[in-house]
Design a protein around this motif. Structure first.
Motif, PDB file in Angstrom:
ATOM      1  N   ALA A   1      -7.317  12.030  11.471  1.00 17.66           N
ATOM      2  CA  ALA A   1      -5.978  12.241  12.021  1.00 17.66           C
ATOM      3  C   ALA A   1      -5.448  10.925  12.564  1.00 17.66           C
ATOM      4  CB  ALA A   1      -6.007  13.287  13.115  1.00 17.66           C
ATOM      5  N   ILE A   2      -4.208  10.579  12.204  1.00 16.60           N
ATOM      6  CA  ILE A   2      -3.629   9.320  12.683  1.00 16.60           C
ATOM      7  C   ILE A   2      -2.228   9.559  13.233  1.00 16.60           C
ATOM      8  CG2 ILE A   2      -4.915   8.025  10.916  1.00 16.60           C
ATOM      9  CD1 ILE A   2      -2.167   7.513   9.577  1.00 16.60           C
ATOM     10  N   ASP A   3      -1.785   8.607  14.031  1.00 18.11           N
ATOM     11  CA  ASP A   3      -0.417   8.609  14.549  1.00 18.11           C
ATOM     12  C   ASP A   3       0.417   7.746  13.607  1.00 18.11           C
ATOM     13  OD1 ASP A   3       1.947   8.418  15.852  1.00 18.11           O
ATOM     14  OD2 ASP A   3       1.122   7.718  17.764  1.00 18.11           O
ATOM     15  N   PHE A   4       1.316   8.363  12.832  1.00 10.96           N
ATOM     16  CA  PHE A   4       2.090   7.616  11.850  1.00 10.96           C
ATOM     17  C   PHE A   4       3.077   6.641  12.503  1.00 10.96           C
ATOM     18  CE2 PHE A   4       0.821  11.086   8.914  1.00 10.96           C
ATOM     19  CZ  PHE A   4       0.307  10.290   7.893  1.00 10.96           C
ATOM     20  N   ALA A   5       3.271   6.762  13.828  1.00 15.00           N
ATOM     21  CA  ALA A   5       4.128   5.802  14.525  1.00 15.00           C
ATOM     22  C   ALA A   5       3.492   4.411  14.525  1.00 15.00           C
ATOM     23  CB  ALA A   5       4.394   6.261  15.952  1.00 15.00           C
ATOM     24  N   GLU A   6       2.174   4.353  14.339  1.00 11.39           N
ATOM     25  CA  GLU A   6       1.464   3.069  14.352  1.00 11.39           C
ATOM     26  C   GLU A   6       1.442   2.397  12.981  1.00 11.39           C
ATOM     27  OE1 GLU A   6      -2.377   4.019  15.829  1.00 11.39           O
ATOM     28  OE2 GLU A   6      -1.652   4.623  17.825  1.00 11.39           O
ATOM     29  N   VAL A   7       1.965   3.100  11.937  1.00  4.61           N
ATOM     30  CA  VAL A   7       1.963   2.527  10.588  1.00  4.61           C
ATOM     31  C   VAL A   7       2.992   1.415  10.495  1.00  4.61           C
ATOM     32  CG1 VAL A   7       2.429   2.989   8.145  1.00  4.61           C
ATOM     33  CG2 VAL A   7       1.163   4.653   9.512  1.00  4.61           C
ATOM     34  N   LYS A   8       2.579   0.251   9.976  1.00  3.00           N
ATOM     35  CA  LYS A   8       3.479  -0.881   9.797  1.00  3.00           C
ATOM     36  C   LYS A   8       4.131  -0.790   8.425  1.00  3.00           C
ATOM     37  CE  LYS A   8       3.664  -5.909  10.191  1.00  3.00           C
ATOM     38  NZ  LYS A   8       2.880  -7.163  10.399  1.00  3.00           N
ATOM     39  N   VAL A   9       5.435  -0.632   8.391  1.00  3.28           N
ATOM     40  CA  VAL A   9       6.172  -0.480   7.139  1.00  3.28           C
ATOM     41  C   VAL A   9       6.912  -1.769   6.819  1.00  3.28           C
ATOM     42  CG1 VAL A   9       7.955   0.815   5.925  1.00  3.28           C
ATOM     43  CG2 VAL A   9       6.466   1.980   7.585  1.00  3.28           C
ATOM     44  N   GLU A  10       6.640  -2.326   5.621  1.00  2.00           N
ATOM     45  CA  GLU A  10       7.320  -3.552   5.195  1.00  2.00           C
ATOM     46  C   GLU A  10       8.088  -3.279   3.903  1.00  2.00           C
ATOM     47  OE1 GLU A  10       4.095  -6.343   5.121  1.00  2.00           O
ATOM     48  OE2 GLU A  10       4.258  -6.730   7.278  1.00  2.00           O
ATOM     49  N   ASN A  11       7.742  -3.978   2.838  1.00  3.60           N
ATOM     50  CA  ASN A  11       8.485  -3.824   1.578  1.00  3.60           C
ATOM     51  C   ASN A  11       7.691  -3.082   0.508  1.00  3.60           C
ATOM     52  OD1 ASN A  11      10.836  -5.148   2.458  1.00  3.60           O
ATOM     53  ND2 ASN A  11       9.911  -7.161   2.080  1.00  3.60           N
ATOM     54  N   GLN A  12       6.668  -2.354   0.929  1.00  2.50           N
ATOM     55  CA  GLN A  12       5.863  -1.600  -0.031  1.00  2.50           C
ATOM     56  C   GLN A  12       5.668  -0.176   0.494  1.00  2.50           C
ATOM     57  OE1 GLN A  12       1.676  -2.766  -0.852  1.00  2.50           O
ATOM     58  NE2 GLN A  12       2.383  -3.102  -2.960  1.00  2.50           N
ATOM     59  N   VAL A  13       5.679   0.783  -0.425  1.00  3.69           N
ATOM     60  CA  VAL A  13       5.561   2.182  -0.030  1.00  3.69           C
ATOM     61  C   VAL A  13       4.124   2.477   0.396  1.00  3.69           C
ATOM     62  CG1 VAL A  13       5.755   4.570  -0.791  1.00  3.69           C
ATOM     63  CG2 VAL A  13       7.406   2.872  -1.596  1.00  3.69           C
ATOM     64  N   VAL A  14       3.973   3.028   1.608  1.00  2.00           N
ATOM     65  CA  VAL A  14       2.665   3.416   2.139  1.00  2.00           C
ATOM     66  C   VAL A  14       2.800   4.794   2.798  1.00  2.00           C
ATOM     67  CG1 VAL A  14       1.857   1.057   2.538  1.00  2.00           C
ATOM     68  CG2 VAL A  14       3.160   2.256   4.318  1.00  2.00           C
ATOM     69  N   PRO A  15       1.697   5.540   2.964  1.00  3.01           N
ATOM     70  CA  PRO A  15       1.784   6.794   3.721  1.00  3.01           C
ATOM     71  C   PRO A  15       2.278   6.521   5.134  1.00  3.01           C
ATOM     72  CG  PRO A  15      -0.288   6.673   2.517  1.00  3.01           C
ATOM     73  CD  PRO A  15       0.343   5.323   2.393  1.00  3.01           C
ATOM     74  N   GLY A  16       3.303   7.242   5.549  1.00  4.54           N
ATOM     75  CA  GLY A  16       3.881   7.031   6.867  1.00  4.54           C
ATOM     76  C   GLY A  16       5.204   6.292   6.807  1.00  4.54           C
ATOM     77  N   CYS A  17       5.841   6.291   5.628  1.00  9.65           N
ATOM     78  CA  CYS A  17       7.143   5.621   5.507  1.00  9.65           C
ATOM     79  C   CYS A  17       8.162   6.563   4.885  1.00  9.65           C
ATOM     80  CB  CYS A  17       7.028   4.338   4.676  1.00  9.65           C
ATOM     81  SG  CYS A  17       6.970   4.634   2.890  1.00  9.65           S
ATOM     82  N   GLN A  18       9.406   6.126   4.931  1.00  7.38           N
ATOM     83  CA  GLN A  18      10.502   6.861   4.303  1.00  7.38           C
ATOM     84  C   GLN A  18      11.025   6.003   3.153  1.00  7.38           C
ATOM     85  OE1 GLN A  18      13.530   9.009   6.735  1.00  7.38           O
ATOM     86  NE2 GLN A  18      14.985   7.568   5.879  1.00  7.38           N
ATOM     87  N   VAL A  19      11.134   6.594   1.968  1.00  3.94           N
ATOM     88  CA  VAL A  19      11.545   5.821   0.789  1.00  3.94           C
ATOM     89  C   VAL A  19      12.739   6.499   0.134  1.00  3.94           C
ATOM     90  CG1 VAL A  19       9.808   7.000  -0.610  1.00  3.94           C
ATOM     91  CG2 VAL A  19      10.825   4.910  -1.462  1.00  3.94           C
ATOM     92  N   SER A  20      13.746   5.701  -0.245  1.00  5.89           N
ATOM     93  CA  SER A  20      14.949   6.218  -0.913  1.00  5.89           C
ATOM     94  C   SER A  20      14.956   5.766  -2.362  1.00  5.89           C
ATOM     95  CB  SER A  20      16.213   5.727  -0.206  1.00  5.89           C
ATOM     96  OG  SER A  20      16.277   6.254   1.106  1.00  5.89           O
ATOM     97  N   LEU A  21      15.294   6.687  -3.266  1.00  4.68           N
ATOM     98  CA  LEU A  21      15.339   6.412  -4.698  1.00  4.68           C
ATOM     99  C   LEU A  21      16.762   6.573  -5.206  1.00  4.68           C
ATOM    100  CD1 LEU A  21      12.198   8.448  -5.890  1.00  4.68           C
ATOM    101  CD2 LEU A  21      12.309   6.027  -5.237  1.00  4.68           C
TER     102      LEU A  21
END
Length: 708
Positions: free
Chosen positions: A615-635
């Motif tokens: 179990a993780i806190d997705f608030a701690e996920v660092k989102v940059e320019n690549q899609v990772v679990p814990g981000c929002q992506v628009s297509l």
């Protein structure tokens, strides 16, 4: 029936069963009386009560054994069958009773096999019906076959287990086939008497007469109604007379039903019922056409034919008969120059107005009638209608339509243009692909065959029946046919190769071995494809099993409830069922044990999931320019439409809100993608990654809500 009465009967049943199982003849007789009691029978509609009674009565069945049944024993087994009690022991009893009742039949083992006593998949209602049919089976008995119409039993060969029938021709059936294909007319029933008499009498004017005729057939109610209708229409009544009979207002004149006068022929002379064009309905017409009818030399009764065709045209249940009759009229050229105008008047028929119904009935027609039926349709509705329907038919029928269109130079390319238009719109089936694959070479053909995205999308479609065969054959072409594979890659075009490789690697259509085999063949055909085939995944590293704090806490709470509440309740239920000590504990104990196994399976699954997942806190996920679990992506799709997804962990999927797990097909496609990457999605659509950012704050709060 009140609960008190049910309990009283349960107590009485248990007492009688115990006594009867100890060979108390008086108790067995009283048990038989109870089994005839209407109130007791009505209570059996409750499934739980039915199973309890069945369990109790099994003790009696076991005590009776499998020897010859007499008196109350015989009646007990017969009533058990009538009520539908169904266990292996009861089935053995029914088999023993059948052997006793039909002792004169020459092949007892063959009889038991034909009835299906020992087939678990054979329902008890089917066994009961087959036994009833066996009771009515004798030389001269009437029977009805949906394909061959009314017939008679002409010979019974017990040793060979065969029944000879006489209808329009002699046939011989194995006993099992006889049971499955025939509806028997009960001896001395109203329908049997009518067929013997071959003439309606004044009883036909009495209310309820049609119901008596229907109940004369050994079959399910729906089959009874349809078979009785077919028999009456073929031998005794017109469509109008049948409707009058069904409404209870049939009027007979001199012992015969009144014939409706054909359109425009008031005061016409009586019909010559031996002529096919004087048939009273389409069922009768079909029977006469099958006998080799010829066109009358003069005075063809077109008015009568229009009447019976119009009557059937608006009735969906007669669609199949309408199609067969139309096809046979065209095939035998019985109307000559009148046919085109005849069917054009019927162009509004339900079968031609409902395209799905047209496709369904056309697919069901006998192959020898298909060309005639399609030609009749072309005359009635025109070539464009035929083309629009053609693309929804199985491919095996397309060649017939192409032959019809080829007769007119202005229409010969109609089907080709429709198929190419469907490919341009991306709305095709496996049938379209087979036509395109066999079509003459052209630039458009090469372009559409090289669209791997559309091919894989087509192979993902859910189909059934004859369409399933086409889908399987198309898959076989993709996997095994070298020429087809080369054509998909547009004979070595780099873009077409790259597109096919991406579909093979990323679409969930193929299993692992099929995927590997096809990639090897691609490289063998075009060695330059090796770079595409060996291209590494965008994902930089394997993602550990992760989920949100909320989903982990919910799974943990579910496990705790299972261990601390549900499983102890189940243990108590098992002990309670075991302690009852009466005849009804078996069903309760069995249910409790089944639930025990289910709960144990659930516990093992939850424990395994929780142990393997972090179990993780997705608030701690660092989102940059690549899609990772814990981000929002628009297509952004090719059409210009924008869509946003939230990519989360294993247990976090909520598709209705565009929240997806990273291990889902779409999630696997998105993970590792960078800004401005063009993706081919599992749906077959193309899209560009136009934005990657952190999850919204309100979603993060919701995901962490049950962490405490």
């Amino acid at each position: 029936m009140s609960e008190n009465i049910v309990e009283e009967h349960d107590f009485e049943l248990d007492s009688l069963c115990c006594a009867a199982a100890e060979f108390d003849e008086k108790a067995l007789q009283n048990l038989v009386l109870l089994m005839k009691d209407p109130a007791w029978r009505k209570a059996l509609s409750k499934r739980k009560h039915f199973l309890e009674c069945q369990s109790s009565l099994e003790l009696v069945a076991e005590s009776l054994g499998l020897e010859r049944y007499v008196g109350a024993g015989n009646e007990f087994v017969s009533l058990a069958l009538e009520l539908g009690f169904d266990t292996p022991l009861f089935r053995e009893c029914y088999a023993s009773l059948a052997k006793q009742v039909f002792a004169s039949y020459g092949n007892p083992a063959g009889l038991a096999e034909a009835i299906g006593f020992r087939e678990p998949d054979c329902e008890i209602s089917t066994i009961r019906l087959r036994l009833q049919m066996m009771g009515e089976l004798k030389v001269g008995a009437f029977c009805y076959d949906a394909a061959f119409g009314l017939g008679k039993v002409s010979h019974i060969d017990g040793l060979a287990n065969e029944i000879a029938l006489q209808s329009d021709r002699k046939r011989s059936l194995r006993l099992r086939s006889f049971f499955d294909s025939q509806l028997m007319v009960k001896n001395a029933s109203p329908l049997h008497n009518l067929l013997q008499r071959d003439k309606l009498d004044e009883k036909a004017e009495q209310p309820g007469y049609l119901a008596e005729l229907q109940e004369s057939l050994l079959a399910q109610p729906k089959q009874q109604q349809e078979a009785a209708r077919k028999i009456l229409l073929a031998r005794f009544l017109s469509e109008e007379d049948y409707e009058a009979l069904a409404a209870g207002r049939l009027s007979l004149e001199k012992g015969e039903p009144q014939d409706a006068e054909p359109e425009g022929q008031s005061g016409a002379p009586p019909r010559d019922l031996r002529r096919w064009d004087q048939s009273r309905n389409l069922d009768e017409l079909l029977e006469r056409l099958k006998d080799g009818a010829k066109a009358p030399s003069d005075d063809l009764n077109l008015a009568n034919l229009r009447q019976i065709f119009r009557f059937a045209a608006v009735r969906i249940e007669q669609a199949e008969t309408f199609a067969n009759a139309s096809a046979m009229l065209y095939k035998e050229n019985l109307l000559g120059e009148h046919f085109a105008a005849f069917v054009q008047e019927l162009g509004g028929a339900g079968l031609w107005s409902d395209e799905e119904l047209f496709v369904e009935q056309t697919d069901k027609l006998a192959l020898k009638l298909i060309p005639a039926w399609l030609a009749a349709t072309q005359l009635a509705k025109g070539s464009q209608y035929l083309v629009d329907a053609a693309v929804k038919l199985p491919y095996r029928l397309w060649t017939h339509i192409e032959k019809l269109l080829a007769k007119n130079p202005e229409e010969k390319d109609l089907l080709a243009e429709r198929v190419f238009a469907d490919f341009a719109a991306g709305k095709v089936s496996a049938e379209h692909y087979f036509w395109l694959w066999k079509a003459p070479k052209s630039e458009r053909r090469s372009e559409y065959l090289a669209n791997s995205y559309l091919l894989f999308k087509t192979l993902h479609q859910d189909v059934k029946g004859n369409y399933l065969r086409s889908k399987r054959n198309l898959m076989k072409l993709l996997i095994d046919d070298e020429k087809f594979q080369r054509q998909i890659m547009n004979m070595g075009d780099p873009y077409a190769i790259r597109t096919l490789v991406r579909c093979v690697k990323h679409q969930p259509l193929l299993d692992k071995s099929e995927r590997q085999s096809l990639l090897v063949k691609i490289v063998r055909h075009y060695p330059q494809a090796i770079g595409e085939v060996e291209e590494k995944s965008r994902s930089r590293k394997t993602i550990a099993n992760i989920t949100s704090l909320r989903s982990y806490a919910e799974a943990k709470a579910q496990l705790e409830e299972l261990i601390n509440v549900l499983m102890p309740e189940n243990v108590a239920a098992i002990e309670q069922a075991r302690s009852h000590g009466d005849l009804r504990e078996n069903s309760e104990f069995k249910y409790a044990k089944e639930r025990q196994a289910f709960l144990a399976s659930q516990r093992a699954e939850l424990e395994e999931k929780l142990q393997a997942t972090k179990a993780i806190d997705f608030a701690e996920v660092k989102v940059e320019n690549q899609v990772v679990p814990g981000c929002q992506v628009s297509l952004k799709y090719a059409s210009g439409r924008l869509e946003t997804f939230k990519l989360l962990g294993l247990f976090d999927s909520k598709p209705e809100d565009n929240i997806i797990a990273y291990d889902s097909p779409l999630g696997k496609t998105l993970v590792g993608a960078s800004l401005n990457d063009e993706l081919q999605l599992p749906s077959g659509d193309n899209a560009v990654v136009c934005e990657i950012k952190a999850l919204p704050q309100e979603l993060l709060q919701w995901l962490n809500n049950s962490a405490s």
